[in-house]
Write an enzyme that holds these catalytic residues in place. Structure first.
Site, PDB file in Angstrom:
ATOM      1  N   ASN A 158       0.849  -1.185   0.000  1.00 49.51           N
ATOM      2  CA  ASN A 158       0.000   0.000   0.000  1.00 49.51           C
ATOM      3  C   ASN A 158       0.887   1.238   0.000  1.00 49.51           C
ATOM      4  O   ASN A 158       2.114   1.128  -0.017  1.00 49.51           O
ATOM      5  CB  ASN A 158      -0.964  -0.017   1.193  1.00 49.51           C
ATOM      6  CG  ASN A 158      -0.228  -0.114   2.516  1.00 49.51           C
ATOM      7  OD1 ASN A 158       0.622   0.729   2.832  1.00 49.51           O
ATOM      8  ND2 ASN A 158      -0.528  -1.140   3.294  1.00 49.51           N
ATOM      9  N   ASP A 205      -4.382  -6.599   4.753  1.00 52.24           N
ATOM     10  CA  ASP A 205      -5.421  -7.493   5.262  1.00 52.24           C
ATOM     11  C   ASP A 205      -5.281  -8.900   4.682  1.00 52.24           C
ATOM     12  O   ASP A 205      -5.660  -9.880   5.337  1.00 52.24           O
ATOM     13  CB  ASP A 205      -6.806  -6.943   4.921  1.00 52.24           C
ATOM     14  CG  ASP A 205      -7.120  -5.663   5.684  1.00 52.24           C
ATOM     15  OD1 ASP A 205      -6.733  -5.569   6.863  1.00 52.24           O
ATOM     16  OD2 ASP A 205      -7.745  -4.757   5.097  1.00 52.24           O
ATOM     17  N   LYS A 220       9.404 -16.647 -10.516  1.00 55.21           N
ATOM     18  CA  LYS A 220       8.709 -15.531 -11.142  1.00 55.21           C
ATOM     19  C   LYS A 220       7.619 -16.058 -12.069  1.00 55.21           C
ATOM     20  O   LYS A 220       7.856 -16.927 -12.918  1.00 55.21           O
ATOM     21  CB  LYS A 220       9.695 -14.678 -11.939  1.00 55.21           C
ATOM     22  CG  LYS A 220       9.040 -13.480 -12.605  1.00 55.21           C
ATOM     23  CD  LYS A 220      10.038 -12.665 -13.405  1.00 55.21           C
ATOM     24  CE  LYS A 220       9.350 -11.521 -14.132  1.00 55.21           C
ATOM     25  NZ  LYS A 220      10.297 -10.738 -14.953  1.00 55.21           N
ATOM     26  N   PRO A 226      -2.960 -12.301   9.815  1.00 55.26           N
ATOM     27  CA  PRO A 226      -3.298 -12.185  11.234  1.00 55.26           C
ATOM     28  C   PRO A 226      -3.710 -10.757  11.577  1.00 55.26           C
ATOM     29  O   PRO A 226      -3.158  -9.795  11.048  1.00 55.26           O
ATOM     30  CB  PRO A 226      -1.999 -12.590  11.939  1.00 55.26           C
ATOM     31  CG  PRO A 226      -0.915 -12.440  10.919  1.00 55.26           C
ATOM     32  CD  PRO A 226      -1.563 -12.719   9.603  1.00 55.26           C
ATOM     33  N   ASP A 227      -4.677 -10.644  12.461  1.00 52.25           N
ATOM     34  CA  ASP A 227      -5.155  -9.335  12.910  1.00 52.25           C
ATOM     35  C   ASP A 227      -4.355  -8.960  14.159  1.00 52.25           C
ATOM     36  O   ASP A 227      -4.707  -9.341  15.281  1.00 52.25           O
ATOM     37  CB  ASP A 227      -6.654  -9.404  13.209  1.00 52.25           C
ATOM     38  CG  ASP A 227      -7.264  -8.026  13.422  1.00 52.25           C
ATOM     39  OD1 ASP A 227      -6.561  -7.151  13.956  1.00 52.25           O
ATOM     40  OD2 ASP A 227      -8.445  -7.839  13.062  1.00 52.25           O
ATOM     41  N   ILE A 228      -3.287  -8.200  13.965  1.00 53.50           N
ATOM     42  CA  ILE A 228      -2.353  -7.907  15.052  1.00 53.50           C
ATOM     43  C   ILE A 228      -3.016  -7.066  16.133  1.00 53.50           C
ATOM     44  O   ILE A 228      -2.908  -7.352  17.334  1.00 53.50           O
ATOM     45  CB  ILE A 228      -1.105  -7.200  14.497  1.00 53.50           C
ATOM     46  CG1 ILE A 228      -0.400  -8.107  13.465  1.00 53.50           C
ATOM     47  CG2 ILE A 228      -0.148  -6.835  15.621  1.00 53.50           C
ATOM     48  CD1 ILE A 228       0.734  -7.420  12.723  1.00 53.50           C
ATOM     49  N   PHE A 273      -4.788   2.547  14.685  1.00 51.11           N
ATOM     50  CA  PHE A 273      -4.956   3.598  13.676  1.00 51.11           C
ATOM     51  C   PHE A 273      -5.985   3.119  12.651  1.00 51.11           C
ATOM     52  O   PHE A 273      -6.051   1.914  12.353  1.00 51.11           O
ATOM     53  CB  PHE A 273      -3.636   3.904  12.983  1.00 51.11           C
ATOM     54  CG  PHE A 273      -2.774   4.904  13.713  1.00 51.11           C
ATOM     55  CD1 PHE A 273      -2.449   6.119  13.133  1.00 51.11           C
ATOM     56  CD2 PHE A 273      -2.295   4.628  14.984  1.00 51.11           C
ATOM     57  CE1 PHE A 273      -1.666   7.048  13.808  1.00 51.11           C
ATOM     58  CE2 PHE A 273      -1.508   5.548  15.667  1.00 51.11           C
ATOM     59  CZ  PHE A 273      -1.187   6.760  15.070  1.00 51.11           C
ATOM     60  N   LYS A 310     -14.578   0.217  14.355  1.00 49.51           N
ATOM     61  CA  LYS A 310     -13.332  -0.544  14.392  1.00 49.51           C
ATOM     62  C   LYS A 310     -12.815  -0.662  15.823  1.00 49.51           C
ATOM     63  O   LYS A 310     -12.346  -1.727  16.237  1.00 49.51           O
ATOM     64  CB  LYS A 310     -12.280   0.123  13.501  1.00 49.51           C
ATOM     65  CG  LYS A 310     -10.936  -0.593  13.501  1.00 49.51           C
ATOM     66  CD  LYS A 310      -9.944   0.051  12.527  1.00 49.51           C
ATOM     67  CE  LYS A 310      -8.614  -0.695  12.534  1.00 49.51           C
ATOM     68  NZ  LYS A 310      -7.655  -0.129  11.558  1.00 49.51           N
ATOM     69  N   LYS A 322     -12.238  -4.316  17.372  1.00 48.99           N
ATOM     70  CA  LYS A 322     -10.892  -4.779  17.709  1.00 48.99           C
ATOM     71  C   LYS A 322     -10.690  -4.924  19.210  1.00 48.99           C
ATOM     72  O   LYS A 322      -9.902  -5.751  19.657  1.00 48.99           O
ATOM     73  CB  LYS A 322      -9.842  -3.802  17.161  1.00 48.99           C
ATOM     74  CG  LYS A 322      -9.925  -3.560  15.660  1.00 48.99           C
ATOM     75  CD  LYS A 322      -9.537  -4.773  14.861  1.00 48.99           C
ATOM     76  CE  LYS A 322      -9.481  -4.412  13.367  1.00 48.99           C
ATOM     77  NZ  LYS A 322      -9.103  -5.559  12.524  1.00 48.99           N
TER      78      LYS A 322
END
Length: 398
Positions: free
Chosen positions: A208, A276, A286, A303-305, A323, A337, A341
């Protein structure tokens, strides 16, 4: 800042011991008094004469030197310093410390001291990544031992990866941060930053546009208030700040592992833009164009840290800050969120292209907590970090 500070420097046995000579010089340039201890293995890489010449003091080497015991016993030596620095901290020394062994002067001093200890690990990448070393690191961190590094880099053995000892000036910065006055002195805070790169094949990845600038600024601001900051960063555009413990990672799974290894902490600030999803089965070659059409990529969830740390039943940080980068309905989405979370605060912002925030120098955030949403004016990312660090300090220490 280091004027008259007494540093007990324990030099372990590894090729990185040569850096200890420059470290001594840098510490003394800043006014520190350095007393050095050499392990037997360290003497294979640096000589007592060179260490003594740079430190300007006697070098200690042998636990059973009766003359030294008469002049300064090892108990007194271990407690007469303001800070004990171990550089390089070998796998052997870390193992002894974690297991409570004391069979030479260095390990005995480390067992006998009531002085804060800072380790600068240095070893082969496979040794650093070995489960035993990571267990020892976690044990030492739980015991309150501070770390600086190791860095990624070329090894003397020809391999590349984490395990390279931090450079002398990085260690000096960590020493200066230890002595920095501030409300967060003695607090250990984890900060994640930057993007993650999720490999498709050896040359392509999913990422990103996060530059890592805001997370870096937060880490710097927390360190300036006296915190020991563990900075877990993906491949960011901006360099990490001085005076923090840097753990460099690439993927979300590597970041999750690094976060777990850094615990326990007093607070966690999760500013990283973690992907995600990842490609479920990244190719080891390649991918080529084919007459059969485009390749099909299957995705798996990373994994959702933030959620994992927020919902820990034991060892949860006292404050967890997430964040939320949103492009619409910022307050509504970020509030949802925070509840989903389980974190204490969410720092939300609008990163739609028209704002210029993603990758820019400024930010406009909304701090969301159980008391509601507080909009901050647009300001530099450095000023956002300073304000957030002050809020964290007020929450942790009152």
């Amino acid at each position: 800042m280091l004027a008259s500070k007494r540093i007990l420097l324990i030099i372990g046995g590894g090729i990185a011991a040569y850096k200890s000579l420059d470290l001594i010089r840098r510490l003394r340039e800043r006014g520190a008094e350095v007393t050095a201890v050499l392990t037997k293995a360290a003497e294979e890489f640096v000589t007592p004469l060179s260490v003594s010449a740079l430190a300007g003091t006697k070098v200690y080497r042998d636990l059973f030197d009766l003359t030294d015991e008469a002049e300064m016993g090892h108990i007194q030596l271990s407690r007469s310093a303001d800070l004990v620095v171990v550089a390089p901290a070998t796998a052997d020394l870390m193992g002894k410390m974690a297991s409570g062994l004391a069979n030479d002067l260095a390990s005995t001093l480390l067992m006998a001291t009531d002085t804060p200890v800072l380790l600068a690990p240095a070893m082969n990448v496979r040794m650093w990544e070995h489960a035993a070393t990571q267990r020892n690191r976690a044990t030492l961190a739980a015991d309150g031992i501070a770390f600086v590094g190791p860095n990624d880099g070329d090894m003397a053995c020809g391999e590349y990866g984490p395990g390279r000892m931090s450079e002398p000036l990085e260690i000096v910065a960590a020493v200066e941060a230890h002595f920095a006055d501030g409300p967060l002195q003695g607090k250990r805070i984890l900060v994640t930053s930057g993007p993650t790169h999720e490999p498709i094949d050896p040359v392509r990845y999913i990422a990103n546009r996060s530059s890592g600038a805001q997370g870096t600024a937060v880490a710097r601001a927390l360190a300036s208030l006296g915190a020991h900051v563990v900075f877990v960063t993906g491949p960011a555009d901006v360099p990490p700040p001085d005076g923090v413990e840097v753990v460099a990672v690439q993927s979300a799974r590597e970041m999750a592992d690094a976060v777990q290894a850094a615990l326990p902490v007093d607070a966690g600030v999760f500013a990283a833009a973690v992907a995600d999803w990842r490609v479920a089965s990244a190719s080891d070659r390649k991918l080529k164009k084919s007459k059969d059409g485009l390749p099909v990529l299957e995705f798996a969830e990373n994994p959702d840290i933030l959620k994992t740390v927020s919902r820990m039943e034991q060892g949860r940080p006292g404050l967890v800050v997430g964040f939320a980068a949103e492009t619409n309905d910022v307050i509504e989405n970020a509030t949802a969120k925070r509840l989903r979370k389980g974190c204490d605060w969410i720092v939300a912002n609008d990163v739609s292209p028209a704002t210029g925030i993603m990758g820019g120098a400024e930010n406009a955030v909304i701090l969301i907590s159980d008391t509601g949403a507080e909009e901050w004016p647009r300001m530099s990312k450095s000023d956002v970090a300073t304000q957030l660090a002050e809020r964290i300090a007020a929450k942790l220490v009152g």
